[in-house]
Motif scaffolding. Structure first.
Motif, PDB file in Angstrom:
ATOM      1  N   ASP A 174     -22.425  18.641  -7.994  1.00 17.12           N
ATOM      2  CA  ASP A 174     -21.204  17.559  -7.019  1.00 17.12           C
ATOM      3  C   ASP A 174     -20.953  16.768  -7.863  1.00 17.12           C
ATOM      4  O   ASP A 174     -20.048  16.287  -7.871  1.00 17.12           O
ATOM      5  CB  ASP A 174     -22.484  17.131  -6.495  1.00 17.12           C
ATOM      6  CG  ASP A 174     -23.974  16.764  -7.108  1.00 17.12           C
ATOM      7  OD1 ASP A 174     -23.664  16.682  -8.732  1.00 17.12           O
ATOM      8  OD2 ASP A 174     -24.988  15.836  -6.645  1.00 17.12           O
ATOM      9  N   ILE A 175     -21.138  16.470  -9.855  1.00 12.31           N
ATOM     10  CA  ILE A 175     -20.532  15.815 -10.382  1.00 12.31           C
ATOM     11  C   ILE A 175     -19.020  16.609 -10.485  1.00 12.31           C
ATOM     12  O   ILE A 175     -17.920  15.407 -11.301  1.00 12.31           O
ATOM     13  CB  ILE A 175     -21.267  15.819 -11.537  1.00 12.31           C
ATOM     14  CG1 ILE A 175     -20.655  17.008 -12.794  1.00 12.31           C
ATOM     15  CG2 ILE A 175     -22.361  14.950 -11.551  1.00 12.31           C
ATOM     16  CD1 ILE A 175     -21.489  16.876 -13.928  1.00 12.31           C
ATOM     17  N   SER A 233     -25.645  12.583  -9.180  1.00 15.05           N
ATOM     18  CA  SER A 233     -25.552  13.583  -9.057  1.00 15.05           C
ATOM     19  C   SER A 233     -27.436  13.761  -8.606  1.00 15.05           C
ATOM     20  O   SER A 233     -28.610  13.614  -8.438  1.00 15.05           O
ATOM     21  CB  SER A 233     -25.737  14.889 -10.057  1.00 15.05           C
ATOM     22  OG  SER A 233     -26.100  15.577 -10.215  1.00 15.05           O
ATOM     23  N   GLY A 234     -27.272  13.938  -7.063  1.00 12.91           N
ATOM     24  CA  GLY A 234     -28.308  13.431  -5.801  1.00 12.91           C
ATOM     25  C   GLY A 234     -28.699  13.061  -5.774  1.00 12.91           C
ATOM     26  O   GLY A 234     -28.024  12.014  -6.147  1.00 12.91           O
ATOM     27  N   PHE A 268     -24.235   9.680 -13.561  1.00 13.09           N
ATOM     28  CA  PHE A 268     -23.692  10.247 -15.316  1.00 13.09           C
ATOM     29  C   PHE A 268     -22.598   9.640 -15.244  1.00 13.09           C
ATOM     30  O   PHE A 268     -21.714   9.232 -14.409  1.00 13.09           O
ATOM     31  CB  PHE A 268     -23.014  11.653 -14.371  1.00 13.09           C
ATOM     32  CG  PHE A 268     -24.199  12.443 -15.134  1.00 13.09           C
ATOM     33  CD1 PHE A 268     -25.259  13.179 -16.378  1.00 13.09           C
ATOM     34  CD2 PHE A 268     -24.873  13.393 -14.186  1.00 13.09           C
ATOM     35  CE1 PHE A 268     -26.257  14.124 -15.915  1.00 13.09           C
ATOM     36  CE2 PHE A 268     -26.074  14.292 -13.351  1.00 13.09           C
ATOM     37  CZ  PHE A 268     -26.591  14.445 -14.766  1.00 13.09           C
ATOM     38  N   GLU A 269     -22.507   9.720 -16.899  1.00 12.44           N
ATOM     39  CA  GLU A 269     -20.614   9.403 -16.818  1.00 12.44           C
ATOM     40  C   GLU A 269     -19.863  10.134 -17.865  1.00 12.44           C
ATOM     41  O   GLU A 269     -19.774  10.879 -18.345  1.00 12.44           O
ATOM     42  CB  GLU A 269     -20.525   7.493 -18.055  1.00 12.44           C
ATOM     43  CG  GLU A 269     -19.468   7.127 -18.640  1.00 12.44           C
ATOM     44  CD  GLU A 269     -18.988   6.783 -19.338  1.00 12.44           C
ATOM     45  OE1 GLU A 269     -18.221   5.290 -19.341  1.00 12.44           O
ATOM     46  OE2 GLU A 269     -20.867   6.604 -19.862  1.00 12.44           O
ATOM     47  N   LEU A 270     -18.829  10.297 -16.496  1.00  8.28           N
ATOM     48  CA  LEU A 270     -17.813  11.250 -17.258  1.00  8.28           C
ATOM     49  C   LEU A 270     -16.743  10.803 -17.938  1.00  8.28           C
ATOM     50  O   LEU A 270     -15.562  10.192 -17.811  1.00  8.28           O
ATOM     51  CB  LEU A 270     -17.464  12.523 -15.748  1.00  8.28           C
ATOM     52  CG  LEU A 270     -18.302  13.258 -15.740  1.00  8.28           C
ATOM     53  CD1 LEU A 270     -19.410  13.190 -14.885  1.00  8.28           C
ATOM     54  CD2 LEU A 270     -17.907  14.292 -14.767  1.00  8.28           C
ATOM     55  N   LYS A 271     -16.576  10.742 -19.385  1.00  5.42           N
ATOM     56  CA  LYS A 271     -15.259  10.958 -20.566  1.00  5.42           C
ATOM     57  C   LYS A 271     -14.297  12.674 -20.071  1.00  5.42           C
ATOM     58  O   LYS A 271     -14.691  13.284 -20.811  1.00  5.42           O
ATOM     59  CB  LYS A 271     -15.706  10.347 -20.890  1.00  5.42           C
ATOM     60  CG  LYS A 271     -16.464   9.208 -20.911  1.00  5.42           C
ATOM     61  CD  LYS A 271     -16.842   8.184 -22.350  1.00  5.42           C
ATOM     62  CE  LYS A 271     -17.912   7.385 -22.770  1.00  5.42           C
ATOM     63  NZ  LYS A 271     -18.268   6.905 -23.372  1.00  5.42           N
TER      64      LYS A 271
END
Length: 171
Positions: free
Chosen positions: A108-109, A135-136, A141-144
């Motif tokens: 899902d991310i 997520s759920g 989360f941090e997405l870079k």
């Protein structure tokens, strides 16, 4: 004939004993010179292979030592590499991720927003991106996202090999 067969098999440290000074002896000298050169080139190539192998293993250790998930997506949106931290955290194995399109990985991310950012990185429309994703109900989360360039010297659109996604648990 035996020396030629050995060279043909890859054993280049063969020479032919030369007697006299005629066309045949010059042919043997040429054979010896070629065999010597092939032997030297083989040693040089083996040193290059050893160095490349060492650097590849070194880079693998670095990627897998980082305590954040790392995903590398190529220009065709195919995931080429992930580190062990990413796989462990999401309970995946390499076969479920490697050589698959990022949109086919069921996480899902990796939503439309992240896919759009990957496209923008790959086309050099944007240089970096950072997003917070839930997520759920449990994890944040941090997405870079960063461009992955073919070389360090130039940073043009044609030099973008892919997109690096760093996934950090900030729950």
């Amino acid at each position: 004939l035996n020396a030629m067969l050995k060279v043909k098999e890859g054993t280049y440290d063969r020479t032919i004993h030369i007697k006299g000074r005629n066309e045949i002896s010059r042919l043997f000298e040429g054979f010896n010179d070629m065999a010597l050169k092939l032997n030297e080139d083989k040693k040089i190539m083996q040193n290059y292979i050893d160095e490349i192998t060492f650097l590849n293993e070194y880079n693998e250790k670095i990627i897998h030592s980082i305590h954040a998930g790392i995903v590398i997506v190529n220009r065709g949106f195919i995931i080429e590499k992930v580190n062990s931290h990413f796989l462990t955290f999401f309970g995946l194995c390499e076969e479920e991720v490697i050589d698959r399109e990022i949109t086919d990985v069921n996480l899902d991310i990796f939503d439309e927003e992240i896919i759009s950012d990957v496209k923008s990185i790959l086309t050099a429309y944007i240089r970096t991106s950072a997003r917070i994703k839930r997520s759920g109900n449990r994890y944040v989360f941090e997405l870079k996202l960063y461009p992955f360039y073919k070389t360090r010297e130039t940073e043009t659109t044609s030099d973008i090999f892919g997109c690096v996604i760093v996934v950090e648990d900030i729950s």
